[in-house]
Design a protein around this motif. Structure first.
Motif, mmCIF file in Angstrom:
data_model
loop_
_atom_site.group_PDB
_atom_site.id
_atom_site.type_symbol
_atom_site.label_atom_id
_atom_site.label_comp_id
_atom_site.label_asym_id
_atom_site.label_seq_id
_atom_site.Cartn_x
_atom_site.Cartn_y
_atom_site.Cartn_z
ATOM 1 N N ALA A 138 -1.419 10.125 10.661
ATOM 2 C CA ALA A 138 -2.457 9.777 9.680
ATOM 3 C C ALA A 138 -2.500 8.263 9.474
ATOM 4 N N GLY A 139 -1.311 7.638 9.421
ATOM 5 C CA GLY A 139 -1.248 6.193 9.279
ATOM 6 C C GLY A 139 -1.843 5.487 10.478
ATOM 7 N N HIS A 140 -1.578 6.045 11.665
ATOM 8 C CA HIS A 140 -2.108 5.463 12.899
ATOM 9 C C HIS A 140 -3.635 5.522 12.901
ATOM 10 N N GLU A 141 -4.166 6.658 12.470
ATOM 11 C CA GLU A 141 -5.617 6.826 12.430
ATOM 12 C C GLU A 141 -6.257 5.816 11.477
ATOM 13 N N LYS A 142 -5.617 5.629 10.325
ATOM 14 C CA LYS A 142 -6.126 4.666 9.347
ATOM 15 C C LYS A 142 -6.051 3.243 9.894
ATOM 16 N N LEU A 143 -4.942 2.940 10.591
ATOM 17 C CA LEU A 143 -4.786 1.611 11.188
ATOM 18 C C LEU A 143 -5.899 1.339 12.197
ATOM 19 N N MET A 144 -6.228 2.336 13.009
ATOM 20 C CA MET A 144 -7.264 2.135 14.017
ATOM 21 C C MET A 144 -8.641 1.927 13.382
ATOM 22 N N GLN A 145 -8.880 2.568 12.249
ATOM 23 C CA GLN A 145 -10.134 2.340 11.524
ATOM 24 C C GLN A 145 -10.186 0.900 11.001
ATOM 25 N N THR A 146 -9.047 0.430 10.468
ATOM 26 C CA THR A 146 -8.957 -0.959 9.997
ATOM 27 C C THR A 146 -9.184 -1.928 11.148
ATOM 28 N N ALA A 147 -8.529 -1.654 12.275
ATOM 29 C CA ALA A 147 -8.645 -2.541 13.442
ATOM 30 C C ALA A 147 -10.082 -2.568 13.969
ATOM 31 N N ALA A 148 -10.729 -1.414 13.987
ATOM 32 C CA ALA A 148 -12.116 -1.345 14.467
ATOM 33 C C ALA A 148 -13.028 -2.190 13.578
ATOM 34 N N HIS A 149 -12.768 -2.155 12.276
ATOM 35 C CA HIS A 149 -13.554 -2.968 11.340
ATOM 36 C C HIS A 149 -13.310 -4.450 11.592
ATOM 37 N N LEU A 150 -12.037 -4.833 11.736
ATOM 38 C CA LEU A 150 -11.706 -6.237 11.983
ATOM 39 C C LEU A 150 -12.243 -6.713 13.336
ATOM 40 N N ALA A 151 -12.343 -5.805 14.292
ATOM 41 C CA ALA A 151 -12.841 -6.170 15.627
ATOM 42 C C ALA A 151 -14.286 -6.657 15.565
ATOM 43 N N THR A 152 -15.047 -6.202 14.561
ATOM 44 C CA THR A 152 -16.445 -6.628 14.449
ATOM 45 C C THR A 152 -16.559 -8.110 14.084
ATOM 46 N N TYR A 153 -15.444 -8.715 13.675
ATOM 47 C CA TYR A 153 -15.432 -10.141 13.357
ATOM 48 C C TYR A 153 -15.070 -10.998 14.580
#
Length: 281
Positions: free
Chosen positions: A18-33
């Protein structure tokens, strides 16, 4: 993204799916920058090695942002490190953060065939030539285990000259210490970019404890203001955002070659600073 400055975000591997999934969502958001790269930490003594590898591959292959795994020589043999380097190279990873690594509790002195970061950088260069862009750590306020500041400066110069391309600093709250450190190492012939490591302020108690342990000095006026807010999380975050944003603005105006955000696996605190600075996307 500006070619003259590098902006990057650091994560740590999580312990649960679950933590990994949340991390990947965070990373995907940061990737847009459009950061230049991500980095991913490695636990004391390599305790999170498998999770680091999985996280790095996912960030690099699925999120599509070049990702630099932390590589530590504590507790690893040359054969272990050679295997890791080959695996990363074959996986299309072309960046590394080379560290001595934190000593696990009770370990005492570093174990393994390589004891210091300069030896690790040398080893990576010998094994892989110029395949990897190698980052090393810098400590503007001195490594907490160094005997004195002059020795720490010399140790930093040694590991850079072993083959590092870039340095990322421990976080700090005083821009002057960064500028002084850069000035001193330039006189030692060090010309690589030295990127400030930035820690957003979101929680006073935890940050104060961690800062004391790693030698990052929090100015008294900042401590006292944060203490005064008590459990008022909203005020702590607003004040922290202002303090760190103003410091980052001064760093960039003073010639810092970019910023490396210690995200603690959260997007918003780092992005609030990013937006305040009006950084490019």
């Amino acid at each position: 993204m500006s070619s003259t400055r590098q902006f990057s975000f650091e994560f740590f591997p999580t312990k649960t799916d679950a933590g990994h999934e949340k991390l990947m969502q965070t990373a995907a958001h940061l990737a847009t920058y459009n950061p230049n790269y991500f980095s991913c930490t490695y636990g004391a003594g390599g305790s999170t090695r498998d999770r680091t590898i999985d996280t790095v591959k996912h960030l690099n292959d699925v999120i599509k942002v070049s990702t630099a795994p932390h590589l530590s020589c504590v507790g690893d043999t040359k054969a272990d490190l050679r295997q890791l380097l080959t695996m990363y190279k074959n996986s299309g990873i072309n960046r590394l953060v080379a560290l001595r690594g934190d000593l696990p509790s009770g370990m005492g002195m570093a174990s393994g065939e390589l004891r210091y970061a300069n030896e690790l950088v040398e080893f990576v260069r010998k094994e892989t030539d110029d395949h990897f862009t190698i980052a090393v750590a810098a400590y503007p306020e001195m490594h907490p285990q160094a005997r004195n500041f002059e020795e720490d400066l010399r140790n930093f110069a040694t590991k850079v000259k072993a083959g590092a391309n870039i340095a990322i600093t421990q976080y700090f709250f005083n821009a002057d210490c960064y500028f002084y450190f850069v000035e001193r190492v330039r006189k030692l012939g060090i010309e690589i970019p030295i990127v400030p490591g930035i820690m957003p302020i979101t929680n006073y108690t935890r940050l104060a404890r961690f800062s004391d342990a790693c030698g990052a000095e929090m100015p008294r006026w900042v401590r006292k203001q944060l203490e005064a807010y008590g459990d008022d999380t909203k005020s702590i975050k607003a004040f922290g955002e202002q303090v760190i944003s103003e410091m980052c603005e001064r760093l960039l105006q003073g010639g810092a070659p970019g910023l490396h955000f210690y995200t603690l696996n959260q997007a918003e605190p780092s992005l609030a600073i990013w937006e305040n600075l009006k950084l490019p996307r």
